[in-house]
Design an enzyme around this catalytic site. Structure first.
Site, PDB file in Angstrom:
ATOM      1  N   GLU A 144       0.840  -1.213   0.000  1.00  0.00           N
ATOM      2  CA  GLU A 144       0.000   0.000   0.000  1.00  0.00           C
ATOM      3  C   GLU A 144       0.863   1.247   0.000  1.00  0.00           C
ATOM      4  O   GLU A 144       1.891   1.289   0.694  1.00  0.00           O
ATOM      5  CB  GLU A 144      -0.903  -0.039   1.251  1.00  0.00           C
ATOM      6  CG  GLU A 144      -2.267   0.557   1.052  1.00  0.00           C
ATOM      7  CD  GLU A 144      -3.103  -0.212   0.037  1.00  0.00           C
ATOM      8  OE1 GLU A 144      -3.055   0.113  -1.164  1.00  0.00           O
ATOM      9  OE2 GLU A 144      -3.816  -1.141   0.458  1.00  0.00           O
ATOM     10  N   SER A 204     -25.334   9.571 -14.506  1.00  0.00           N
ATOM     11  CA  SER A 204     -25.019   8.653 -13.412  1.00  0.00           C
ATOM     12  C   SER A 204     -26.329   8.267 -12.744  1.00  0.00           C
ATOM     13  O   SER A 204     -27.001   9.111 -12.143  1.00  0.00           O
ATOM     14  CB  SER A 204     -24.095   9.340 -12.402  1.00  0.00           C
ATOM     15  OG  SER A 204     -24.222   8.684 -11.150  1.00  0.00           O
ATOM     16  N   GLY A 209     -15.630   6.139  -2.130  1.00  0.00           N
ATOM     17  CA  GLY A 209     -14.765   6.492  -1.000  1.00  0.00           C
ATOM     18  C   GLY A 209     -14.489   5.336  -0.062  1.00  0.00           C
ATOM     19  O   GLY A 209     -14.256   5.528   1.124  1.00  0.00           O
ATOM     20  N   GLY A 247     -12.119   2.887  -0.713  1.00  0.00           N
ATOM     21  CA  GLY A 247     -10.791   2.314  -0.924  1.00  0.00           C
ATOM     22  C   GLY A 247     -10.788   1.167  -1.914  1.00  0.00           C
ATOM     23  O   GLY A 247      -9.820   0.414  -1.992  1.00  0.00           O
ATOM     24  N   SER A 298     -13.458   2.985  -6.969  1.00  0.00           N
ATOM     25  CA  SER A 298     -14.553   3.234  -7.910  1.00  0.00           C
ATOM     26  C   SER A 298     -14.084   4.254  -8.953  1.00  0.00           C
ATOM     27  O   SER A 298     -14.572   4.257 -10.078  1.00  0.00           O
ATOM     28  CB  SER A 298     -15.777   3.750  -7.155  1.00  0.00           C
ATOM     29  OG  SER A 298     -15.432   4.868  -6.376  1.00  0.00           O
ATOM     30  N   SER A 299     -13.095   5.077  -8.583  1.00  0.00           N
ATOM     31  CA  SER A 299     -12.624   6.097  -9.529  1.00  0.00           C
ATOM     32  C   SER A 299     -11.909   5.448 -10.718  1.00  0.00           C
ATOM     33  O   SER A 299     -12.200   5.773 -11.872  1.00  0.00           O
ATOM     34  CB  SER A 299     -11.705   7.101  -8.831  1.00  0.00           C
ATOM     35  OG  SER A 299     -10.755   6.424  -8.056  1.00  0.00           O
ATOM     36  N   GLU A 332      -6.704  11.383 -13.668  1.00  0.00           N
ATOM     37  CA  GLU A 332      -6.848  11.626 -12.228  1.00  0.00           C
ATOM     38  C   GLU A 332      -5.867  12.712 -11.770  1.00  0.00           C
ATOM     39  O   GLU A 332      -6.193  13.536 -10.924  1.00  0.00           O
ATOM     40  CB  GLU A 332      -6.640  10.316 -11.461  1.00  0.00           C
ATOM     41  CG  GLU A 332      -7.187  10.401 -10.069  1.00  0.00           C
ATOM     42  CD  GLU A 332      -7.736   9.074  -9.554  1.00  0.00           C
ATOM     43  OE1 GLU A 332      -8.190   8.227 -10.360  1.00  0.00           O
ATOM     44  OE2 GLU A 332      -7.713   8.902  -8.338  1.00  0.00           O
ATOM     45  N   ASP A 369      -4.229   1.083  -9.381  1.00  0.00           N
ATOM     46  CA  ASP A 369      -5.677   0.874  -9.506  1.00  0.00           C
ATOM     47  C   ASP A 369      -6.077   0.660 -10.962  1.00  0.00           C
ATOM     48  O   ASP A 369      -6.810  -0.282 -11.293  1.00  0.00           O
ATOM     49  CB  ASP A 369      -6.441   2.078  -8.940  1.00  0.00           C
ATOM     50  CG  ASP A 369      -6.132   2.311  -7.477  1.00  0.00           C
ATOM     51  OD1 ASP A 369      -5.466   1.454  -6.874  1.00  0.00           O
ATOM     52  OD2 ASP A 369      -6.567   3.342  -6.940  1.00  0.00           O
ATOM     53  N   TYR A 380      -3.123  12.678   0.594  1.00  0.00           N
ATOM     54  CA  TYR A 380      -2.483  11.733  -0.313  1.00  0.00           C
ATOM     55  C   TYR A 380      -1.281  12.392  -1.000  1.00  0.00           C
ATOM     56  O   TYR A 380      -0.177  11.833  -1.028  1.00  0.00           O
ATOM     57  CB  TYR A 380      -3.502  11.248  -1.357  1.00  0.00           C
ATOM     58  CG  TYR A 380      -2.976  10.162  -2.262  1.00  0.00           C
ATOM     59  CD1 TYR A 380      -3.161   8.822  -1.962  1.00  0.00           C
ATOM     60  CD2 TYR A 380      -2.270  10.478  -3.426  1.00  0.00           C
ATOM     61  CE1 TYR A 380      -2.679   7.828  -2.799  1.00  0.00           C
ATOM     62  CE2 TYR A 380      -1.782   9.493  -4.258  1.00  0.00           C
ATOM     63  CZ  TYR A 380      -1.996   8.168  -3.946  1.00  0.00           C
ATOM     64  OH  TYR A 380      -1.515   7.180  -4.774  1.00  0.00           O
TER      65      TYR A 380
HETATM   66  C1  GLA Z   1      -5.104   4.987  -4.059  1.00  0.00           C
HETATM   67  C2  GLA Z   1      -4.315   5.367  -5.313  1.00  0.00           C
HETATM   68  C3  GLA Z   1      -3.325   4.265  -5.694  1.00  0.00           C
HETATM   69  C4  GLA Z   1      -2.490   3.809  -4.512  1.00  0.00           C
HETATM   70  C5  GLA Z   1      -3.365   3.554  -3.280  1.00  0.00           C
HETATM   71  C6  GLA Z   1      -2.540   3.272  -2.050  1.00  0.00           C
HETATM   72  O1  GLA Z   1      -5.959   3.921  -4.324  1.00  0.00           O
HETATM   73  O2  GLA Z   1      -5.182   5.613  -6.389  1.00  0.00           O
HETATM   74  O3  GLA Z   1      -2.530   4.693  -6.762  1.00  0.00           O
HETATM   75  O4  GLA Z   1      -1.474   4.726  -4.240  1.00  0.00           O
HETATM   76  O5  GLA Z   1      -4.229   4.656  -3.007  1.00  0.00           O
HETATM   77  O6  GLA Z   1      -1.825   2.110  -2.195  1.00  0.00           O
END
Ligand code: GLA
Length: 375
Positions: free
Chosen positions: A24, A58, A112, A114, A117-118, A150, A162, A212
């Site tokens: 992570e 949407s 939101g 984790g 979804s983005s 993004e 992701d 972030y």
């Molecule tokens: C988000 C970001 C990823 C990654 C994770 C943490 O999901 O989009 O690129 O950095 O957080 O691992």
């Protein structure tokens, strides 16, 4: 406004969320991650409309917007930027390849949480437009332009994990991805008799909110300081923790902790894969707990609700491992749970969580699935 009733689509795309077993906050530090595409998905239905305008609805937000293809600029509405950014970057790569279309989006992915979804939305739009207009984008192009969207339109300087997992996911497999070279190995995920359970704290995070990007800057600061003595290192993930420890007295504590976490987590990811290959599921689970410990204390991207959920599992012999997943500050924990005990776990942890935080927990039992595709 578009309506789902009587919408005759030319093509339909299913785009999955992603889980990440371990590794992570490693993708933007050039190291190894272990994600997979999940069986919960966004459905995107597209039809050409023979104009220069795109209209996107949407169903979840019950809201739609129109955009002229010659005016792809950022919007004040966050979810629209994931789409606008993708269209913008396709246009940069393949000018004038997109024509007018209508699209209806329906999501099974909680926002939101984790589970990205983005990225599911970005890659779903890119794949759909690519198929609808035969643009000829490769998977790698879709992955990279979705990530770029993004960065430039949403403002989160995310890594590539992701989008990679959403596009390259394979049923029943994990992806061991080298985030620098994008070399990857598909690893058969055989956890039986254990299954993957996500516990959603329902505390919502916003990655776009500054933390972030702050972590990225802190990692850059750490690397720059270490490179003064060791100029050959290109990424924090390359630096053994023994070397990072030489800088304990030199670096500000916070910066040192970030660097130490990154070095340890990258190594832990590779160790976890070794455990998995040896069928040492207990060892694999221990890596997850240690990952959470680092995210909580060194990288500081967890929150009290997530820590509580992980803590609740620690004495249960039917849970092999648990940790927060994704960007952090809320969202889900990922847990490896004996299949016969899933209900018991959810019941017990839900009750304790509700009593402590007066928030209802939700859970997702997930299997590993194929990446984004046309159905
Ligand atoms: C988000 C970001 C990823 C990654 C994770 C943490 O999901 O989009 O690129 O950095 O957080 O691992």
């Amino acid at each position: 406004m578009l309506t789902p009733e009587n919408f005759k689509s030319d093509i339909v795309i299913k785009s999955p969320g992603r889980i990440n077993l371990i590794g992570e906050h490693i993708d933007y530090n050039g190291g190894h991650v272990l994600p997979a595409a999940m069986d919960k998905k966004i459905t995107l239905s597209f039809r050409k409309n023979n104009s220069n305008t795109c209209e996107i609805l949407s169903s979840n937000f019950k809201s739609s917007f129109k955009v002229e293809l010659n005016n792809l600029v950022r919007s004040d509405v966050e979810w629209q930027n994931f789409i606008l950014g993708v269209l913008f970057h396709i246009n940069v790569l393949k000018p004038n390849s997109i024509k007018g279309f209508d699209c209806i989006i329906e999501s099974n992915l909680p926002l939101g949480s984790g589970i990205s979804s983005s990225a599911a939305l970005e890659c779903g739009i890119a794949k759909g437009v690519n198929e609808l207009f035969n643009i000829g984008l490769t998977d790698r192009e879709i992955i990279k332009l979705s990530r770029d969207a993004e960065h430039t339109f949403v403002g989160t300087k995310c890594g590539i994990m992701d989008q990679f997992a959403v596009v390259k996911g394979k049923k029943d497999h994990l992806i061991l991805l080298n985030c620098e070279t994008l070399d990857y190995e598909l690893i058969k995920a055989d956890f039986s008799p254990y299954v993957v359970v996500l516990l959603n704290s329902n505390v919502s995070h916003s990655l776009a909110s500054s933390e972030y990007n702050v972590r990225r800057d802190e990692c850059d600061t750490a690397l720059a300081a270490i490179k003064k003595k060791y100029p050959d290192y290109q990424f924090l993930t390359e630096i053994p923790s023994k070397v990072v420890k030489e800088f304990k007295k030199v670096l500000p504590e916070k910066i040192y902790n970030r660097a130490l976490y990154v070095s340890q987590e990258n190594k832990r990811t590779l160790d976890a894969v070794k455990c998995l290959k040896k069928k040492d599921l207990k060892g694999f689970g221990d890596c997850l707990y240690r990952s959470h410990h680092g995210l909580q204390h060194l990288y500081e991207v967890s929150c009290k609700e997530l820590d509580f959920l992980v803590e609740q599992t620690k004495d249960l012999d039917y849970v092999l491992g648990s940790r927060m997943m994704g960007g952090g500050f809320g969202g889900c924990t990922i847990n490896i749970v004996h299949k016969d005990k899933v209900e018991e776990l959810i019941e017990n942890v839900s009750a304790a969580y509700e009593e402590k935080y007066h928030i209802q927990l939700s859970s997702i039992i997930t299997t590993l699935s194929d990446g984004v595709k046309r159905i």
